[in-house]
Design an enzyme around this catalytic site. Structure first.
Site, PDB file in Angstrom:
ATOM      1  N   ASP A  14       0.865  -1.180   0.000  1.00 24.31           N
ATOM      2  CA  ASP A  14       0.000   0.000   0.000  1.00 24.31           C
ATOM      3  C   ASP A  14       0.903   1.232   0.000  1.00 24.31           C
ATOM      4  OD1 ASP A  14      -3.135   0.773   1.049  1.00 24.31           O
ATOM      5  OD2 ASP A  14      -1.570   2.281   1.322  1.00 24.31           O
ATOM      6  N   ASP A 115      -3.974   2.370  -4.937  1.00 20.08           N
ATOM      7  CA  ASP A 115      -2.627   2.351  -4.335  1.00 20.08           C
ATOM      8  C   ASP A 115      -2.318   1.053  -3.589  1.00 20.08           C
ATOM      9  OD1 ASP A 115      -3.964   2.642  -1.855  1.00 20.08           O
ATOM     10  OD2 ASP A 115      -2.388   3.966  -1.101  1.00 20.08           O
ATOM     11  N   GLU A 116      -3.014  -0.029  -3.947  1.00 21.10           N
ATOM     12  CA  GLU A 116      -2.934  -1.221  -3.133  1.00 21.10           C
ATOM     13  C   GLU A 116      -3.025  -2.487  -3.976  1.00 21.10           C
ATOM     14  OE1 GLU A 116      -5.712  -0.012  -0.154  1.00 21.10           O
ATOM     15  OE2 GLU A 116      -5.831  -2.090   0.513  1.00 21.10           O
TER      16      GLU A 116
HETATM   17  P1  TTP Z   1      -5.211   4.941   1.511  1.00 21.92           P
HETATM   18  O1  TTP Z   1      -4.199   3.935   1.096  1.00 21.92           O
HETATM   19  O2  TTP Z   1      -6.272   4.508   2.457  1.00 21.92           O
HETATM   20  O3  TTP Z   1      -4.511   6.186   2.208  1.00 21.92           O
HETATM   21  P2  TTP Z   1      -3.166   6.927   1.839  1.00 21.92           P
HETATM   22  O4  TTP Z   1      -2.387   6.210   0.816  1.00 21.92           O
HETATM   23  O5  TTP Z   1      -3.446   8.348   1.554  1.00 21.92           O
HETATM   24  O6  TTP Z   1      -2.400   6.906   3.228  1.00 21.92           O
HETATM   25  P3  TTP Z   1      -1.688   5.670   3.951  1.00 21.92           P
HETATM   26  O7  TTP Z   1      -0.259   6.079   4.103  1.00 21.92           O
HETATM   27  O8  TTP Z   1      -2.390   5.552   5.268  1.00 21.92           O
HETATM   28  O9  TTP Z   1      -1.882   4.481   3.082  1.00 21.92           O
HETATM   29  O10 TTP Z   1      -5.934   5.530   0.255  1.00 21.92           O
HETATM   30  C1  TTP Z   1      -5.284   5.695  -0.995  1.00 21.92           C
HETATM   31  C2  TTP Z   1      -5.756   6.967  -1.656  1.00 21.92           C
HETATM   32  O11 TTP Z   1      -7.168   6.938  -1.801  1.00 21.92           O
HETATM   33  C3  TTP Z   1      -5.450   8.203  -0.835  1.00 21.92           C
HETATM   34  O12 TTP Z   1      -4.140   8.716  -1.089  1.00 21.92           O
HETATM   35  C4  TTP Z   1      -6.539   9.142  -1.266  1.00 21.92           C
HETATM   36  C5  TTP Z   1      -7.714   8.248  -1.609  1.00 21.92           C
HETATM   37  N1  TTP Z   1      -8.687   8.270  -0.499  1.00 21.92           N
HETATM   38  C6  TTP Z   1      -9.755   9.163  -0.578  1.00 21.92           C
HETATM   39  O13 TTP Z   1      -9.875   9.908  -1.561  1.00 21.92           O
HETATM   40  N2  TTP Z   1     -10.644   9.210   0.443  1.00 21.92           N
HETATM   41  C7  TTP Z   1     -10.540   8.430   1.563  1.00 21.92           C
HETATM   42  O14 TTP Z   1     -11.370   8.517   2.483  1.00 21.92           O
HETATM   43  C8  TTP Z   1      -9.430   7.525   1.639  1.00 21.92           C
HETATM   44  C9  TTP Z   1      -9.259   6.635   2.857  1.00 21.92           C
HETATM   45  C10 TTP Z   1      -8.536   7.470   0.583  1.00 21.92           C
HETATM   46 MG    MG Z   2      -2.099   4.143   0.946  1.00 21.12          MG
HETATM   47 MG    MG Z   3      -4.781   2.028   0.128  1.00 20.29          MG
END
Ligand code: TTP
Ligand code: MG
Ligand code: MG
Length: 370
Positions: A14, A115-116
């Site tokens: 991720d 992103d995963e």
């Molecule tokens: P995530 O992987 O949940 O979050 P992240 O990558 O920003 O942070 P982390 O380091 O905790 O992984 O989500 C991936 C992308 O999805 C994030 O960059 C933006 C988008 N997203 C939203 O638009 N709204 C949301 O509520 C969430 C959780 C994510």
């Molecule tokens: Mg992320």
């Molecule tokens: Mg994610």
């Protein structure tokens, strides 16, 4: 050829603060500032929610999903704070390149969000977690060197544990949870940390005095069924015990489409350049995800904003830009022959996916290649 018995080795990746990290890539000046990516609703100047933010902003208390106005309040004392509008296309182009890198590390993989992704490393690691860790490390280095981005990696006996391992150390983590460590890893965590438990389930569990994942794992299954029903009850218990049989498997349902607005309205096929670029985008997306499509469609939006669709099912799955373009051109030609329509926007859509693996065994295609 299974030396590893029934046990699997699954890796979850991720990206860290993904959208905000992408923004930092193209703006060197904001690297050390709180960066908040916003989904502006457009209703009033600051109406909308926070998509994500970097860890500097998180340290102040900003989070995904809170109102932009609240984030601005939290950061009001911080002159350096940067608020940027979301640019999904840009993040998607980076995501596609990252997924392409990941795909080179395992034949069994699954993208779950922008992103995963999961990789099944069972054949590669053959039960050796040190080997799996080395692959995880290689992946992190490759993403950092090629794309300048950090990610968090988790390795475990299934998708659930791999994902929770990845989430447990962020940013830039690499966490391994062996089968023996699954229960000690999960048990002390608050139930809210278990994948799939939202605020409502959390509240119900707390009312049953189930506070930690370990409490849930030990709870009487029938009591859980009485509270949550025949599906969710046992599912919650199994998840709390770290049991997850779900295979790593690229999903093949759905469709992709891309649409562009033409410089000039037209009633003939006078948009070869635009069409070529749409087909290239779509082909790249298919390739990144290891998919082939058996159906190609066109979208024509007329000057009075009516949308028309045409599609064609093919004899064999395709993925190259040339093949998609050839089919789309054929569809546009017959569309214009049907009558005089002034087109303002055009699009291409692909669906009916098959995976790369199935594609390789597809007899129709083998004949075609031979
Ligand atoms: P995530 O992987 O949940 O979050 P992240 O990558 O920003 O942070 P982390 O380091 O905790 O992984 O989500 C991936 C992308 O999805 C994030 O960059 C933006 C988008 N997203 C939203 O638009 N709204 C949301 O509520 C969430 C959780 C994510
Ligand atoms: Mg992320
Ligand atoms: Mg994610």
């Amino acid at each position: 050829m299974t030396f590893h018995g029934n046990s699997r080795t699954v890796l979850a990746v991720d990206l860290d603060y993904f959208f905000a990290q992408c923004e930092q890539l193209r703006r060197a000046d904001i690297k050390d500032k709180p960066v908040v990516v916003c989904v502006y609703s457009g209703r009033s100047k600051d109406s909308g929610v926070v998509s994500t933010c970097n860890y500097i902003a998180r340290n102040f208390g900003v989070r995904s999903g809170i109102p932009i106005t609240q984030a601005k309040k939290i950061l009001s004392g911080n002159q350096a704070a940067v608020f940027l509008p979301i640019d999904r296309e840009y993040y998607e182009s980076i995501s596609e390149r990252i997924m392409a890198i990941l795909r080179t590390h395992s034949t069994l993989w699954e993208q779950v969000s922008i992103d995963e992704a999961y990789l099944d490393l069972t054949p590669e690691a053959n039960g050796d977690l040190d080997l799996a860790k080395e692959i995880g490390y290689k992946i992190k280095i490759e993403i950092l060197e090629k794309e300048n981005l950090t990610c968090s990696v988790g390795i475990g006996p299934n998708k659930l544990i791999a994902k929770m391992a990845a989430d447990s150390v962020k940013p830039n983590g690499l966490t391994i949870v062996s089968s023996e460590m699954v229960r000690p890893f999960l048990d002390p965590m608050p139930v809210a940390k278990l994948v799939g438990i939202g605020p409502r389930t959390e509240q119900k569990l707390n009312e049953l005095n189930i506070k930690r994942i370990g409490d849930l794992a030990r709870h009487d299954e029938n009591a859980l069924i009485a509270e949550f029903g025949n599906n969710l009850g046992p599912h919650l218990k199994h998840f709390a015990m770290g049991i997850d049989e779900d295979p790593v498997q690229q999903r093949t349902t759905g469709q992709f489409s891309r649409i562009v607005t033409l410089k000039r309205n037209t009633s003939s096929l006078a948009f070869e350049v635009e069409l070529n670029s749409l087909c290239k985008d779509i082909s790249q997306k298919l390739e990144t995800r290891g998919l082939r499509c058996k159906s190609v469609g066109i979208i024509a939006i007329s000057s009075d904003l009516r949308t028309k669709n045409r599609s064609k099912t093919l004899d064999a799955p395709i993925f190259t830009a040339e093949e998609i373009e050839e089919t789309a051109k054929g569809l546009f030609r017959s569309f214009f022959e049907e009558g005089e329509t002034l087109v303002r926007r055009i699009g291409v859509k692909v669906s009916e996916f098959t995976t790369f693996e199935r594609f390789k065994n597809d007899s129709v295609l083998t004949d075609f290649l031979a």
